[in-house]
Design a protein around this motif. Structure first.
Motif, PDB file in Angstrom:
ATOM      1  N   ILE A   1      48.017  27.353  40.861  1.00  0.00           N
ATOM      2  CA  ILE A   1      46.811  27.380  41.680  1.00  0.00           C
ATOM      3  C   ILE A   1      46.479  25.935  42.039  1.00  0.00           C
ATOM      4  CG2 ILE A   1      44.364  27.976  41.790  1.00  0.00           C
ATOM      5  CD1 ILE A   1      44.865  30.139  39.703  1.00  0.00           C
ATOM      6  N   TRP A   2      46.460  25.653  43.350  1.00  0.00           N
ATOM      7  CA  TRP A   2      46.071  24.323  43.825  1.00  0.00           C
ATOM      8  C   TRP A   2      44.571  24.315  44.096  1.00  0.00           C
ATOM      9  CZ3 TRP A   2      48.940  20.469  42.941  1.00  0.00           C
ATOM     10  CH2 TRP A   2      50.297  20.410  43.243  1.00  0.00           C
ATOM     11  N   LEU A   3      43.856  23.381  43.517  1.00  0.00           N
ATOM     12  CA  LEU A   3      42.451  23.152  43.851  1.00  0.00           C
ATOM     13  C   LEU A   3      42.385  21.796  44.533  1.00  0.00           C
ATOM     14  CD1 LEU A   3      40.865  24.226  40.431  1.00  0.00           C
ATOM     15  CD2 LEU A   3      41.506  25.670  42.384  1.00  0.00           C
ATOM     16  N   THR A   4      41.869  21.761  45.751  1.00  0.00           N
ATOM     17  CA  THR A   4      41.871  20.530  46.533  1.00  0.00           C
ATOM     18  C   THR A   4      40.447  20.078  46.841  1.00  0.00           C
ATOM     19  OG1 THR A   4      42.218  21.909  48.492  1.00  0.00           O
ATOM     20  CG2 THR A   4      44.145  20.874  47.543  1.00  0.00           C
ATOM     21  N   PRO A   5      40.265  18.780  47.060  1.00  0.00           N
ATOM     22  CA  PRO A   5      38.915  18.230  47.235  1.00  0.00           C
ATOM     23  C   PRO A   5      38.160  18.872  48.401  1.00  0.00           C
ATOM     24  CG  PRO A   5      40.513  16.471  46.930  1.00  0.00           C
ATOM     25  CD  PRO A   5      41.295  17.726  47.107  1.00  0.00           C
ATOM     26  N   GLY A   6      36.910  19.179  48.156  1.00  0.00           N
ATOM     27  CA  GLY A   6      36.040  19.693  49.203  1.00  0.00           C
ATOM     28  C   GLY A   6      36.252  21.142  49.584  1.00  0.00           C
ATOM     29  N   VAL A   7      37.157  21.844  48.902  1.00  0.00           N
ATOM     30  CA  VAL A   7      37.465  23.230  49.245  1.00  0.00           C
ATOM     31  C   VAL A   7      36.900  24.160  48.171  1.00  0.00           C
ATOM     32  CG1 VAL A   7      39.272  24.905  49.738  1.00  0.00           C
ATOM     33  CG2 VAL A   7      39.563  22.514  50.434  1.00  0.00           C
ATOM     34  N   PRO A   8      35.945  25.044  48.508  1.00  0.00           N
ATOM     35  CA  PRO A   8      35.382  25.956  47.502  1.00  0.00           C
ATOM     36  C   PRO A   8      36.452  26.889  46.937  1.00  0.00           C
ATOM     37  CG  PRO A   8      34.046  25.930  49.513  1.00  0.00           C
ATOM     38  CD  PRO A   8      35.319  25.220  49.827  1.00  0.00           C
ATOM     39  N   HIS A   9      36.319  27.229  45.669  1.00  0.00           N
ATOM     40  CA  HIS A   9      37.273  28.136  45.036  1.00  0.00           C
ATOM     41  C   HIS A   9      36.587  28.923  43.925  1.00  0.00           C
ATOM     42  CE1 HIS A   9      37.561  24.210  42.935  1.00  0.00           C
ATOM     43  NE2 HIS A   9      37.481  24.988  41.846  1.00  0.00           N
ATOM     44  N   HIS A  10      37.215  30.019  43.567  1.00  0.00           N
ATOM     45  CA  HIS A  10      36.664  30.942  42.561  1.00  0.00           C
ATOM     46  C   HIS A  10      37.852  31.719  42.003  1.00  0.00           C
ATOM     47  CE1 HIS A  10      33.568  34.398  41.682  1.00  0.00           C
ATOM     48  NE2 HIS A  10      33.849  33.684  40.612  1.00  0.00           N
ATOM     49  N   TYR A  11      38.076  31.673  40.702  1.00  0.00           N
ATOM     50  CA  TYR A  11      39.237  32.369  40.153  1.00  0.00           C
ATOM     51  C   TYR A  11      39.000  32.710  38.680  1.00  0.00           C
ATOM     52  CZ  TYR A  11      40.575  27.838  38.082  1.00  0.00           C
ATOM     53  OH  TYR A  11      40.590  26.667  37.382  1.00  0.00           O
ATOM     54  N   GLY A  12      39.877  33.573  38.163  1.00  0.00           N
ATOM     55  CA  GLY A  12      39.768  33.929  36.760  1.00  0.00           C
ATOM     56  C   GLY A  12      40.902  34.830  36.321  1.00  0.00           C
ATOM     57  N   PRO A  13      41.107  34.958  34.995  1.00  0.00           N
ATOM     58  CA  PRO A  13      42.177  35.804  34.473  1.00  0.00           C
ATOM     59  C   PRO A  13      41.763  37.264  34.420  1.00  0.00           C
ATOM     60  CG  PRO A  13      41.026  34.766  32.672  1.00  0.00           C
ATOM     61  CD  PRO A  13      40.395  34.231  33.937  1.00  0.00           C
ATOM     62  N   ASP A  14      42.737  38.101  34.175  1.00  0.00           N
ATOM     63  CA  ASP A  14      42.465  39.519  33.951  1.00  0.00           C
ATOM     64  C   ASP A  14      41.471  39.648  32.791  1.00  0.00           C
ATOM     65  OD1 ASP A  14      43.073  42.083  32.308  1.00  0.00           O
ATOM     66  OD2 ASP A  14      43.976  42.491  34.254  1.00  0.00           O
ATOM     67  N   PRO A  15      40.363  40.367  32.981  1.00  0.00           N
ATOM     68  CA  PRO A  15      39.325  40.428  31.940  1.00  0.00           C
ATOM     69  C   PRO A  15      39.758  41.143  30.672  1.00  0.00           C
ATOM     70  CG  PRO A  15      38.826  41.936  33.737  1.00  0.00           C
ATOM     71  CD  PRO A  15      39.980  41.122  34.179  1.00  0.00           C
ATOM     72  N   ALA A  16      40.851  41.876  30.718  1.00  0.00           N
ATOM     73  CA  ALA A  16      41.312  42.591  29.533  1.00  0.00           C
ATOM     74  C   ALA A  16      42.383  41.809  28.774  1.00  0.00           C
ATOM     75  CB  ALA A  16      41.854  43.967  29.931  1.00  0.00           C
ATOM     76  N   ARG A  17      43.306  41.171  29.515  1.00  0.00           N
ATOM     77  CA  ARG A  17      44.445  40.531  28.865  1.00  0.00           C
ATOM     78  C   ARG A  17      44.419  39.009  28.916  1.00  0.00           C
ATOM     79  NH1 ARG A  17      49.528  44.405  30.754  1.00  0.00           N
ATOM     80  NH2 ARG A  17      48.674  46.373  29.951  1.00  0.00           N
ATOM     81  N   GLY A  18      43.718  38.432  29.880  1.00  0.00           N
ATOM     82  CA  GLY A  18      43.663  36.984  29.982  1.00  0.00           C
ATOM     83  C   GLY A  18      44.960  36.386  30.495  1.00  0.00           C
ATOM     84  N   TRP A  19      45.079  35.069  30.358  1.00  0.00           N
ATOM     85  CA  TRP A  19      46.307  34.383  30.744  1.00  0.00           C
ATOM     86  C   TRP A  19      46.429  33.073  29.989  1.00  0.00           C
ATOM     87  CZ3 TRP A  19      44.839  33.704  36.618  1.00  0.00           C
ATOM     88  CH2 TRP A  19      43.876  32.714  36.772  1.00  0.00           C
ATOM     89  N   ASP A  20      47.626  32.465  30.064  1.00  0.00           N
ATOM     90  CA  ASP A  20      47.867  31.130  29.515  1.00  0.00           C
ATOM     91  C   ASP A  20      47.841  30.151  30.678  1.00  0.00           C
ATOM     92  OD1 ASP A  20      48.243  32.422  27.145  1.00  0.00           O
ATOM     93  OD2 ASP A  20      50.361  31.891  26.917  1.00  0.00           O
ATOM     94  N   GLU A  21      47.014  29.132  30.545  1.00  0.00           N
ATOM     95  CA  GLU A  21      46.892  28.166  31.643  1.00  0.00           C
ATOM     96  C   GLU A  21      46.930  26.751  31.097  1.00  0.00           C
ATOM     97  OE1 GLU A  21      42.497  26.676  33.097  1.00  0.00           O
ATOM     98  OE2 GLU A  21      43.019  28.743  33.569  1.00  0.00           O
ATOM     99  N   SER A  22      47.489  25.855  31.893  1.00  0.00           N
ATOM    100  CA  SER A  22      47.361  24.426  31.648  1.00  0.00           C
ATOM    101  C   SER A  22      46.927  23.797  32.956  1.00  0.00           C
ATOM    102  CB  SER A  22      48.691  23.829  31.161  1.00  0.00           C
ATOM    103  OG  SER A  22      49.735  24.111  32.063  1.00  0.00           O
ATOM    104  N   PHE A  23      46.131  22.747  32.869  1.00  0.00           N
ATOM    105  CA  PHE A  23      45.645  22.145  34.108  1.00  0.00           C
ATOM    106  C   PHE A  23      45.626  20.637  33.990  1.00  0.00           C
ATOM    107  CE2 PHE A  23      41.796  22.740  31.555  1.00  0.00           C
ATOM    108  CZ  PHE A  23      41.173  21.509  31.673  1.00  0.00           C
ATOM    109  N   VAL A  24      45.756  19.998  35.152  1.00  0.00           N
ATOM    110  CA  VAL A  24      45.683  18.542  35.243  1.00  0.00           C
ATOM    111  C   VAL A  24      44.805  18.186  36.432  1.00  0.00           C
ATOM    112  CG1 VAL A  24      46.959  16.404  35.647  1.00  0.00           C
ATOM    113  CG2 VAL A  24      47.958  18.203  34.221  1.00  0.00           C
ATOM    114  N   ASP A  25      43.758  17.402  36.185  1.00  0.00           N
ATOM    115  CA  ASP A  25      42.905  16.868  37.245  1.00  0.00           C
ATOM    116  C   ASP A  25      43.455  15.496  37.636  1.00  0.00           C
ATOM    117  OD1 ASP A  25      39.645  18.202  36.871  1.00  0.00           O
ATOM    118  OD2 ASP A  25      41.370  18.853  35.707  1.00  0.00           O
ATOM    119  N   PHE A  26      43.577  15.241  38.937  1.00  0.00           N
ATOM    120  CA  PHE A  26      44.129  13.955  39.350  1.00  0.00           C
ATOM    121  C   PHE A  26      43.587  13.549  40.722  1.00  0.00           C
ATOM    122  CE2 PHE A  26      46.988  17.214  40.870  1.00  0.00           C
ATOM    123  CZ  PHE A  26      47.411  16.791  42.122  1.00  0.00           C
ATOM    124  N   ALA A  27      43.745  12.278  41.036  1.00  0.00           N
ATOM    125  CA  ALA A  27      43.290  11.735  42.320  1.00  0.00           C
ATOM    126  C   ALA A  27      44.129  10.513  42.630  1.00  0.00           C
ATOM    127  CB  ALA A  27      41.805  11.374  42.249  1.00  0.00           C
TER     128      ALA A  27
END
Length: 295
Positions: free
Chosen positions: A71-97
């Motif tokens: 999932i790409w999150l880019t500056p100035g662009v609204p976003h909304h996301y989430g995992p399956d409410p029953a099973r979830g997910w494994d995520e890793s993230f890096v914020d950068f500029a």
């Protein structure tokens, strides 16, 4: 229930001149809270390595996210996301500029218009995130430089892992690279792939961040540099091998794009290898040697 680990930090102005800076890193798994709606002023790469969920973009469309995915999150662009409410997910993230984000975007490594990108494998990206996490230990005097270097690695790993390419990269780009030195026009290259020139331009722009003409030229000039540095072929022969029948035109083009004439480039390299050119890739464990005679 979920588990989370994260670190955030603020690199100084001098570190931004490295091109990329890491602002934060995290590893989480489980039924994580929904993110957003929100808008950020920097980039975030969110790697989903297991599980599934959803993403809601600016167009109001809900896109399914199934691991492995990015999932790409880019500056100035609204976003909304989430995992399956029953099973979830494994995520890793890096914020950068950093200023290099513009170049990576132009080259197609960051794709603001494609916020959800399927991956063939998340292992390479996870390894890069792991290097950032290890470098982010408290008290590390090299934190900013080590994490910045790993962000570059992460972007390369994500580009390589895109599920819409094969193991060697985009199939169209691979075919163009293979045929780059043949005397074919862009229209002829397109026809060989059953595409219109406009479709080929779109595919190459997305995969390489440039036009087909510039992509082919870069490969031809790269091959010419290799031949000039590693063989004693005359310039005219080098020109023919990379697709130019007119050696004078080749020399002018090479000089304009490389910054020195072919003969001057060869002199600067000073690395002509006895025995001629080889297409074999050296084994890093057993590099080739040049015999110097009895000692």
């Amino acid at each position: 229930m979920y588990h989370t680990w994260m670190r955030y930090f603020t690199p100084g102005p001098v570190h931004h001149r490295l091109g990329l800076v890491c602002l934060g890193v995290g590893l989480q798994h489980g039924v994580l809270p929904t993110v957003g709606p929100r808008t950020l002023d920097h980039h975030v790469a969110v790697v989903i390595s297991a599980g599934s969920g959803w993403f809601l973009g600016t167009d109001g469309r809900r896109t399914a996210v199934t691991a492995p995915a990015l999932i790409w999150l880019t500056p100035g662009v609204p976003h909304h996301y989430g995992p399956d409410p029953a099973r979830g997910w494994d995520e890793s993230f890096v914020d950068f500029a950093g200023p290099a984000t513009a170049t990576y975007t132009e080259l197609g490594y960051i794709e603001p218009e494609r916020p959800v990108v399927p991956l063939s494998d998340a292992a390479g990206a996870r390894a890069a995130v792991g290097r950032i996490a290890r470098a982010a230990r408290r008290g590390n005097p090299l934190l900013e430089v080590e994490t910045a270097a790993a962000v570059h690695e992460l972007l390369v790993a994500l580009r390589r892992a895109r599920a819409d390419t094969n193991a060697d990269g985009d199939p169209v780009l691979s075919a163009l690279a293979r045929d780059a030195c043949r005397p074919l026009s862009v229209a002829e290259h397109a026809a060989r792939h059953g595409m219109t020139p406009a479709e080929l331009r779109t595919a190459v722009r997305r995969g390489a961040g440039c036009s087909p003409k510039d992509y082919l030229l870069a490969i031809r000039l790269g091959r010419a540099k290799e031949l000039l540095a590693a063989t004693e072929l005359p310039v005219a022969a080098v020109a023919r091998r990379v697709g130019y029948e007119d050696p004078a035109y080749f020399s002018r083009l090479f000089t304009r794009r490389v910054g020195s004439a072919p003969i001057r480039f060869r002199e600067q390299q000073g690395r002509t290898v006895p025995g001629g050119w080889s297409d074999r890739i050296p084994d890093p464990e057993h590099p080739p040697t040049i015999a110097t005679g009895p000692t």
